[in-house]
Design a protein around this motif. Structure first.
Motif, PDB file in Angstrom:
ATOM      1  N   PHE A   1       0.785  -1.140  -0.071  1.00 30.56           N
ATOM      2  CA  PHE A   1       0.035  -0.070  -0.022  1.00 30.56           C
ATOM      3  C   PHE A   1       0.823   1.326  -0.040  1.00 30.56           C
ATOM      4  O   PHE A   1       0.400   2.257   0.474  1.00 30.56           O
ATOM      5  CB  PHE A   1      -0.953  -0.024   1.237  1.00 30.56           C
ATOM      6  CG  PHE A   1      -0.194  -0.788   2.423  1.00 30.56           C
ATOM      7  CD1 PHE A   1       0.636  -0.126   3.242  1.00 30.56           C
ATOM      8  CD2 PHE A   1      -0.852  -1.978   2.821  1.00 30.56           C
ATOM      9  CE1 PHE A   1       0.920  -0.632   4.247  1.00 30.56           C
ATOM     10  CE2 PHE A   1      -0.037  -2.540   3.895  1.00 30.56           C
ATOM     11  CZ  PHE A   1       0.681  -1.754   4.689  1.00 30.56           C
ATOM     12  N   CYS A   2       2.101   1.188  -0.579  1.00 30.58           N
ATOM     13  CA  CYS A   2       3.025   2.230  -0.670  1.00 30.58           C
ATOM     14  C   CYS A   2       2.244   3.506  -1.127  1.00 30.58           C
ATOM     15  O   CYS A   2       2.714   4.645  -0.810  1.00 30.58           O
ATOM     16  CB  CYS A   2       4.240   1.849  -1.629  1.00 30.58           C
ATOM     17  SG  CYS A   2       5.090   0.473  -0.892  1.00 30.58           S
ATOM     18  N   ASP A   3       1.271   3.213  -2.136  1.00 24.77           N
ATOM     19  CA  ASP A   3       0.810   4.538  -2.684  1.00 24.77           C
ATOM     20  C   ASP A   3      -0.194   5.296  -1.887  1.00 24.77           C
ATOM     21  O   ASP A   3      -0.451   6.650  -1.956  1.00 24.77           O
ATOM     22  CB  ASP A   3      -0.104   3.926  -3.925  1.00 24.77           C
ATOM     23  CG  ASP A   3      -1.177   3.014  -3.647  1.00 24.77           C
ATOM     24  OD1 ASP A   3      -0.588   2.166  -2.768  1.00 24.77           O
ATOM     25  OD2 ASP A   3      -2.256   3.182  -4.275  1.00 24.77           O
ATOM     26  N   LEU A   4      -0.317   4.639  -0.741  1.00 25.33           N
ATOM     27  CA  LEU A   4      -1.291   5.292   0.339  1.00 25.33           C
ATOM     28  C   LEU A   4      -0.488   5.753   1.615  1.00 25.33           C
ATOM     29  O   LEU A   4      -0.832   6.348   2.473  1.00 25.33           O
ATOM     30  CB  LEU A   4      -2.313   4.279   0.746  1.00 25.33           C
ATOM     31  CG  LEU A   4      -3.271   3.728  -0.238  1.00 25.33           C
ATOM     32  CD1 LEU A   4      -4.023   2.772   0.394  1.00 25.33           C
ATOM     33  CD2 LEU A   4      -4.184   4.999  -0.548  1.00 25.33           C
ATOM     34  N   CYS A   5       0.867   5.302   1.572  1.00 24.07           N
ATOM     35  CA  CYS A   5       1.757   5.427   2.822  1.00 24.07           C
ATOM     36  C   CYS A   5       1.984   7.179   2.854  1.00 24.07           C
ATOM     37  O   CYS A   5       2.529   7.693   1.960  1.00 24.07           O
ATOM     38  CB  CYS A   5       3.007   4.711   2.530  1.00 24.07           C
ATOM     39  SG  CYS A   5       4.003   4.848   3.993  1.00 24.07           S
ATOM     40  N   ASN A   6       1.574   7.511   4.058  1.00 26.04           N
ATOM     41  CA  ASN A   6       2.044   8.890   4.498  1.00 26.04           C
ATOM     42  C   ASN A   6       2.590   9.128   5.806  1.00 26.04           C
ATOM     43  O   ASN A   6       2.490  10.296   6.319  1.00 26.04           O
ATOM     44  CB  ASN A   6       0.531   9.811   4.232  1.00 26.04           C
ATOM     45  CG  ASN A   6      -0.304   9.399   5.309  1.00 26.04           C
ATOM     46  OD1 ASN A   6      -0.099   8.350   6.163  1.00 26.04           O
ATOM     47  ND2 ASN A   6      -1.481   9.914   5.301  1.00 26.04           N
TER      48      ASN A   6
ATOM     49  N   GLY B   1      11.694  12.247   0.330  1.00 25.85           N
ATOM     50  CA  GLY B   1      12.563  10.969   0.001  1.00 25.85           C
ATOM     51  C   GLY B   1      11.822   9.644  -0.004  1.00 25.85           C
ATOM     52  O   GLY B   1      12.616   8.445   0.100  1.00 25.85           O
ATOM     53  N   ARG B   2      10.738   9.576   0.350  1.00 26.42           N
ATOM     54  CA  ARG B   2       9.923   8.489   0.547  1.00 26.42           C
ATOM     55  C   ARG B   2       9.806   7.762  -1.007  1.00 26.42           C
ATOM     56  O   ARG B   2       9.423   8.309  -1.742  1.00 26.42           O
ATOM     57  CB  ARG B   2       8.324   8.594   0.935  1.00 26.42           C
ATOM     58  CG  ARG B   2       7.736   7.161   1.172  1.00 26.42           C
ATOM     59  CD  ARG B   2       6.200   7.339   1.758  1.00 26.42           C
ATOM     60  NE  ARG B   2       6.203   7.990   2.921  1.00 26.42           N
ATOM     61  CZ  ARG B   2       5.882   8.978   3.224  1.00 26.42           C
ATOM     62  NH1 ARG B   2       5.413  10.079   2.291  1.00 26.42           N
ATOM     63  NH2 ARG B   2       5.842   9.585   4.431  1.00 26.42           N
ATOM     64  N   PRO B   3      10.082   6.437  -0.727  1.00 31.89           N
ATOM     65  CA  PRO B   3      10.378   5.684  -2.122  1.00 31.89           C
ATOM     66  C   PRO B   3       8.754   5.564  -2.630  1.00 31.89           C
ATOM     67  O   PRO B   3       7.784   5.302  -1.847  1.00 31.89           O
ATOM     68  CB  PRO B   3      10.975   4.275  -2.033  1.00 31.89           C
ATOM     69  CG  PRO B   3      10.741   4.149  -0.637  1.00 31.89           C
ATOM     70  CD  PRO B   3      10.456   5.516   0.287  1.00 31.89           C
TER      71      PRO B   3
END
Ligand code: SF4
Length: 271
Positions: free
Chosen positions: A200-205, A250-252
């Motif tokens: 769920f990286c696309d949602l990671c905040n 810097g979050r991938p």
């Protein structure tokens, strides 16, 4: 740091560890954070062993909710997974949190094949019956000393195991939330978190602020921004803001939840 983060739009803070309740002065720390303008959601993740004696004070200090690790309701399994004989203390801590009015109380259950995967329905029923929200979590290969390939249970299989307890209807996911929530026939919800099989990286905040003064934008990435120069010898809000922006940038786009964590163990990152 939290004041600057809040001025940039952060509204939620979670205190993790290690185990945050062993920190001297934790209640005053919570009180300070709860008074930062703009912070509307203050949460704490704990193993629950010290919660019974602290829940009331924490609530009064402004804590809103807790996540408690509860990998089993069976004392021998709990001991085998956690290395401690503390199940009764953890259950007492959960009850104290309930009485203190901490809401919601989420239970984090890492699903391990051959260890606790046969008691998922039992744990979900216990949670639902006590007004708690269970969250079943895929086991990540993060160097916790257990063989990942033989212990991992994918989310699809976790769901099959609890299927008889689920109500009809589509699951839901809140923005920025790691869990997908399914309604239960008995009322309440169960969350399923699938960091390995469905990322769920696309949602990671999230941004993690480690105990040694680094900002870590991704759980699994080694990239960190050193904040110490913005804090010592004096606090520089402008530099803190710069570091927060740099860490966020810097979050991938896609982290690597299927690789070991590298130099820092999970307990030194905070989850
Ligand atoms: S791998 Fe990194 S970016 Fe992806 S969800 Fe986990 S912490 Fe967030």
């Amino acid at each position: 740091v939290v004041e600057v983060a809040a001025s940039l739009g952060v509204t939620k803070v979670r205190i993790t560890g290690g185990e945050p309740l062993v920190r001297p002065g934790i209640v005053d720390f919570v009180r300070k954070l709860s008074r930062v303008p703009g912070i509307t959601d203050l949460a704490l993740s704990t193993n629950g062993t010290l919660l019974a004696g602290r829940a009331e004070e924490l609530r009064a200090a402004g804590l809103i909710r807790v996540n408690v690790s509860l990998d089993s309701l069976r004392p021998h399994v709990f001991r085998a997974v956690s290395g401690r004989d503390d199940l009764p203390r953890v259950l007492a801590g959960i009850e104290a949190a309930r009485r203190a009015g901490l809401r919601p109380i989420k239970l984090n259950i890492v699903v391990l094949r051959g260890i606790n995967d046969d008691e998922l329905c039992e744990i979900v029923r216990y949670a639902a019956g006590n007004g708690l929200t269970p969250r079943l979590i895929e086991y990540m290969p993060l160097g916790w000393g257990r063989r990942w390939d033989t212990s991992f249970v994918p989310a699809a299989e976790i769901l099959e195991r609890i299927r008889p307890l689920l109500a009809d209807g589509a699951p839901r996911r809140n923005p920025g939330d790691t869990a997908v929530y399914y309604a239960l026939r008995a009322g309440g919800e169960v969350g399923v978190i699938s960091p390995v099989s469905c990322r769920f990286c696309d949602l990671c905040n999230r941004l993690r602020f480690t105990a040694d003064g680094r900002l870590r934008p991704c759980l699994t990435g080694e990239g960190e921004v050193d904040l110490r120069g913005a804090l010592l010898p004096r606090i520089r809000p402008d530099k803190i803001a710069q570091c927060l922006r740099a860490a966020t940038a810097g979050r991938p786009a896609v982290g690597s939840n299927s690789k070991p964590l590298g130099t820092r163990p999970m307990a030194a990152i905070g989850g």
